[in-house]
Design a protein around this motif. Structure first.
Motif, mmCIF file in Angstrom:
data_model
loop_
_atom_site.group_PDB
_atom_site.id
_atom_site.type_symbol
_atom_site.label_atom_id
_atom_site.label_comp_id
_atom_site.label_asym_id
_atom_site.label_seq_id
_atom_site.Cartn_x
_atom_site.Cartn_y
_atom_site.Cartn_z
ATOM 1 N N PRO A 1 25.738 16.173 10.280
ATOM 2 C CA PRO A 1 25.629 14.868 10.946
ATOM 3 C C PRO A 1 26.226 13.701 10.171
ATOM 4 C CG PRO A 1 23.558 16.063 11.092
ATOM 5 C CD PRO A 1 24.431 16.830 10.154
ATOM 6 N N ASP A 2 26.288 13.802 8.827
ATOM 7 C CA ASP A 2 26.796 12.684 8.040
ATOM 8 C C ASP A 2 28.321 12.696 7.917
ATOM 9 O OD1 ASP A 2 27.191 14.813 6.357
ATOM 10 O OD2 ASP A 2 25.947 14.066 4.723
ATOM 11 N N GLY A 3 28.976 13.593 8.653
ATOM 12 C CA GLY A 3 30.433 13.653 8.618
ATOM 13 C C GLY A 3 30.998 14.606 7.602
ATOM 14 N N THR A 4 30.160 15.200 6.757
ATOM 15 C CA THR A 4 30.620 16.196 5.801
ATOM 16 C C THR A 4 30.593 17.579 6.448
ATOM 17 O OG1 THR A 4 28.396 16.532 4.888
ATOM 18 C CG2 THR A 4 29.773 14.817 3.882
ATOM 19 N N ARG B 1 20.592 22.331 2.922
ATOM 20 C CA ARG B 1 20.679 21.894 4.311
ATOM 21 C C ARG B 1 20.876 23.076 5.241
ATOM 22 N NH1 ARG B 1 24.526 16.622 4.134
ATOM 23 N NH2 ARG B 1 23.751 16.316 6.248
#
Length: 210
Positions: free
Chosen positions: A80-83, A135
């Motif tokens: 979700p954070d773009g990584t 994660r």
């Protein structure tokens, strides 16, 4: 419950280095335009991201070899954070969050919490505590009725030499061909569990809260 898999949410078709491909314009109609005008050729050697993408492709190819031993592989798992989690390897030996460091022509030594490149001074370098494995485990266990242990694998590509003086528990460091050491690992997940983890992992919806 995990939403049903759809063509839009299926991560199985994603190729290694998807984020890099996007940055370099190697996907969609824009890539065809740039190739036709020669822009890609002019900048091919100047942009270090091309080397990084080559490293991701190389690691992806080595991981694909493991599928003949009952392993499943996903590439460029978006968070979700773009990584991204560069590669996710799922099989009888467990789950591995694989990341790549491209160090063309370098000699690398890792040990005692430091990394040394060629003859340079050692620099702080921690192998454990990487977010990818944590994660991944949280996302996968949210939809699996069993423990899903996830380990970290760091792969150095393009190096002339790699020396690793020990790693923390749950962390492995290889050159590309060293990934073959994962092939015979067993005893962590059953064949049924492997397929369940893979079914969850390939669904982009499972990663929305990771």
């Amino acid at each position: 419950a995990l939403p049903a898999l759809t063509p839009a949410s299926d991560l199985a078709p994603r190729r290694p280095g998807a984020a890099l491909r996007e940055q370099l314009g190697e996907s969609g109609a824009g890539a065809l335009v740039r190739a036709a005008t020669g822009v890609l050729r002019r900048h091919r050697d100047a942009d270090p991201r091309r080397g990084a993408l080559a490293g991701e492709r190389s690691v992806g190819a080595e991981l694909k070899r493991l599928t003949r031993h009952g392993w499943r592989v996903l590439h460029s798992v978006p968070l979700p954070d773009g990584t991204e989690i560069g590669h996710l390897l799922i099989g009888p030996g467990g789950v591995f969050a694989v990341s790549t460091e491209h160090r063309p022509g370098a000699s690398v030594r890792i040990g005692d919490g430091a990394q040394r490149i060629d003859d340079g001074a050692p620099q702080p370098y921690e192998l454990d505590g990487r977010a990818g494995a944590r994660r991944a485990r949280e996302a996968l266990e949210a939809y699996c009725a069993f423990d899903v242990p996830v380990q970290t694998v760091l792969v150095f590509t393009g190096v002339t030499a790699l020396e690793v003086a020990g790693t923390p528990a749950g962390v492995r460091v290889y050159r590309e061909r060293g990934l073959s050491a994962l092939a015979p690992l067993t005893g962590v997940l059953t064949a049924t569990q492997v397929e369940r983890v893979y079914d969850v992992a390939r669904n982009a919806e499972a990663w929305l809260e990771a």
